[in-house]
Write an enzyme that holds these catalytic residues in place. Structure first.
Site, PDB file in Angstrom:
ATOM      1  N   GLN A 190     -13.660 -10.441  -3.025  1.00 23.78           N
ATOM      2  CA  GLN A 190     -13.065  -9.369  -3.828  1.00 23.78           C
ATOM      3  C   GLN A 190     -12.770  -9.826  -5.258  1.00 23.78           C
ATOM      4  O   GLN A 190     -12.071 -10.815  -5.466  1.00 23.78           O
ATOM      5  CB  GLN A 190     -11.766  -8.873  -3.197  1.00 23.78           C
ATOM      6  CG  GLN A 190     -11.261  -7.620  -3.909  1.00 23.78           C
ATOM      7  CD  GLN A 190      -9.966  -7.089  -3.336  1.00 23.78           C
ATOM      8  OE1 GLN A 190      -8.940  -7.730  -3.409  1.00 23.78           O
ATOM      9  NE2 GLN A 190     -10.022  -5.899  -2.769  1.00 23.78           N
ATOM     10  N   GLY A 233      -4.600   0.639   6.136  1.00 23.82           N
ATOM     11  CA  GLY A 233      -3.236   1.179   6.122  1.00 23.82           C
ATOM     12  C   GLY A 233      -2.719   1.466   7.508  1.00 23.82           C
ATOM     13  O   GLY A 233      -3.157   2.431   8.144  1.00 23.82           O
ATOM     14  N   LYS A 258     -12.677  -0.971  -3.213  1.00 21.77           N
ATOM     15  CA  LYS A 258     -11.468  -0.610  -2.450  1.00 21.77           C
ATOM     16  C   LYS A 258     -10.516   0.154  -3.372  1.00 21.77           C
ATOM     17  O   LYS A 258     -10.104  -0.375  -4.413  1.00 21.77           O
ATOM     18  CB  LYS A 258     -10.797  -1.875  -1.905  1.00 21.77           C
ATOM     19  CG  LYS A 258      -9.550  -1.627  -1.062  1.00 21.77           C
ATOM     20  CD  LYS A 258      -9.152  -2.896  -0.313  1.00 21.77           C
ATOM     21  CE  LYS A 258      -7.909  -2.736   0.540  1.00 21.77           C
ATOM     22  NZ  LYS A 258      -6.654  -2.927  -0.218  1.00 21.77           N
ATOM     23  N   PRO A 315      -7.995  -7.881   2.705  1.00 18.35           N
ATOM     24  CA  PRO A 315      -7.463  -8.896   1.792  1.00 18.35           C
ATOM     25  C   PRO A 315      -5.937  -8.835   1.684  1.00 18.35           C
ATOM     26  O   PRO A 315      -5.364  -7.774   1.460  1.00 18.35           O
ATOM     27  CB  PRO A 315      -8.104  -8.506   0.446  1.00 18.35           C
ATOM     28  CG  PRO A 315      -8.352  -7.031   0.547  1.00 18.35           C
ATOM     29  CD  PRO A 315      -8.520  -6.693   1.998  1.00 18.35           C
ATOM     30  N   GLY A 333      -4.887  -5.404   7.707  1.00 17.03           N
ATOM     31  CA  GLY A 333      -4.170  -6.197   6.713  1.00 17.03           C
ATOM     32  C   GLY A 333      -2.986  -6.898   7.357  1.00 17.03           C
ATOM     33  O   GLY A 333      -3.117  -7.951   7.981  1.00 17.03           O
ATOM     34  N   ARG A 334      -1.788  -6.277   7.242  1.00 10.86           N
ATOM     35  CA  ARG A 334      -0.593  -6.933   7.775  1.00 10.86           C
ATOM     36  C   ARG A 334      -0.664  -7.147   9.282  1.00 10.86           C
ATOM     37  O   ARG A 334       0.013  -8.007   9.827  1.00 10.86           O
ATOM     38  CB  ARG A 334       0.651  -6.130   7.370  1.00 10.86           C
ATOM     39  CG  ARG A 334       0.981  -6.318   5.898  1.00 10.86           C
ATOM     40  CD  ARG A 334       1.934  -5.288   5.385  1.00 10.86           C
ATOM     41  NE  ARG A 334       1.328  -3.953   5.366  1.00 10.86           N
ATOM     42  CZ  ARG A 334       1.915  -2.870   4.892  1.00 10.86           C
ATOM     43  NH1 ARG A 334       3.130  -2.977   4.390  1.00 10.86           N
ATOM     44  NH2 ARG A 334       1.290  -1.708   4.897  1.00 10.86           N
ATOM     45  N   CYS A 391      -4.914  -2.594  -6.477  1.00 11.50           N
ATOM     46  CA  CYS A 391      -3.746  -3.466  -6.641  1.00 11.50           C
ATOM     47  C   CYS A 391      -2.650  -2.770  -7.462  1.00 11.50           C
ATOM     48  O   CYS A 391      -2.893  -2.287  -8.568  1.00 11.50           O
ATOM     49  CB  CYS A 391      -4.153  -4.777  -7.316  1.00 11.50           C
ATOM     50  SG  CYS A 391      -2.767  -5.909  -7.472  1.00 11.50           S
TER      51      CYS A 391
END
Ligand SMILES: Cc1cc2nc3c(=O)[nH]c(=O)nc-3n(C[C@H](O)[C@H](O)[C@H](O)COP(=O)(O)O)c2cc1C
Length: 323
Positions: free
Chosen positions: A77, A206, A146, A23, A229-230, A107
């Protein structure tokens, strides 16, 4: 070792390839997920986080249930800082049709933390237990959580055991502290310890951005799957590419294709958000054009353009100019 990459990951009664779309709030939205689906049909995609109160009170569903069935398999999520809206929210999400529901305990955003949700729950295990228990009771489909390495101190092992004890089907860990946000080296040794400490599948988030980094992360942690992710940002083909490479297969994207994909992404944004889609696309455009000759002048021009046709034509021309 070979079998590991060929075998699927199991979450509850479901099976998925080991690479999943993680996400990214504001990035991995419905138009982007649809684009990923043109490459990868089986990979699990996370939705962006939505608070259970938002889901429960969103009359039209436009704010919180902004997905359609073509995007599945989906892991929806939620965020929660209490149990009040859980039942109604879960009922609405499940009725709408998703495959898994995930709780965000990672978060780092100030407003989320200050309201007692996200990563701050790692600092309050008693409250976390109440929330995870309520979610488990309300969720009839697979349920995941998560987490981070910790809030201020690393307590991921204790939290992982607590979450497993509450009946979650899998745990994802982004092994950085809240104070680190998204920078610094993720603590893979901690992820390995978490994997050893619990029996449910552990997913790592990560700095896994391609096949070499995935292989290295697996060797260092032994986890069961990976949230990209990124690494997927403006690379909707990335899950497909990583899966192919992990199986020893070829998969390449040409420079011309990148510009065709960028044009399709813009079109998906316009179809979904109307004219506002052009502004939403600005977050993605610099990543698509990065590294190309003339990219910086092009970027500056198009990022400020308010003309849909100008951006569409600009992408087309840049794509055609590549030899
Ligand atoms: C812009 C942005 C938005 C994010 N939004 C979410 C989110 O909504 N929910 C979540 O659990 N993590 C979110 N994350 C964290 C990522 O899912 C991921 O855990 C983190 O970026 C590390 O993985 P990566 O190196 O693959 O990006 C976000 C990260 C970024 C950079």
């Amino acid at each position: 070792m070979n079998n590991y990459w060929q075998e699927p990951l199991r979450i509850g009664n479901l099976s998925f390839p080991r690479f999943m779309g993680g996400p990214l709030d504001g990035i991995t939205d419905a138009p982007f997920r649809k684009l990923v689906r043109t490459f990868s049909s089986e990979e699990l995609l996370y939705t962006e986080m939505r608070h259970v109160a938002c889901v429960a009170n969103d009359k039209t569903g436009r704010l919180s249930l902004d997905f359609d069935q073509s995007e599945r398999p989906l892991n929806y999520q939620v965020a929660a800082n209490g149990t009040k809206f859980i039942e109604r929210a879960i009922e609405r999400i499940v009725d709408r049709g998703v495959d898994i529901i995930d709780l965000n305990v990672g978060c780092p955003a100030k407003n989320v933390v200050n309201s007692g949700g996200g990563s701050s729950l790692m600092d309050d295990p008693a409250k976390l237990e109440v929330i995870v228990t309520a979610l488990r009771r309300a969720i009839s489909i697979p349920f995941t959580v998560k987490i981070r390495a910790g809030f201020k101190a690393k307590n991921a092992i204790e939290i992982a055991k607590l979450i497993e004890g509450c009946g979650a089907d899998a745990l994802a860990i982004h092994p950085r502290l809240r104070t680190e946000f998204f920078q610094g080296r993720p603590d893979y040794a901690l992820a390995a310890q978490v994997k050893q400490a619990i029996s449910i599948p552990v997913l790592l988030s990560g700095n896994v951005v391609n096949w070499p980094t995935a292989r290295m992360a697996y060797e260092q942690t032994g986890v069961d799957g990976f949230l990209i992710g990124r690494g997927i940002w403006a690379k909707p083909w990335q899950l497909k590419m990583m899966r192919a490479h992990s199986l020893g297969q070829e998969f390449n994207i040409s420079k011309q294709q990148i510009f065709e994909i960028a044009q399709q992404h813009l079109q998906n944004m316009l179809d979904h958000y109307g004219e506002h889609g052009l502004y939403c696309f600005r977050k993605h455009l610099p990543f698509y054009v990065k590294g190309f000759v003339g990219a910086s002048a092009f970027r500056t021009k198009l990022i400020t353009s308010t003309s849909i046709i100008e951006v569409q034509e600009g992408l087309k021309q840049l794509g055609q100019s590549i030899v």
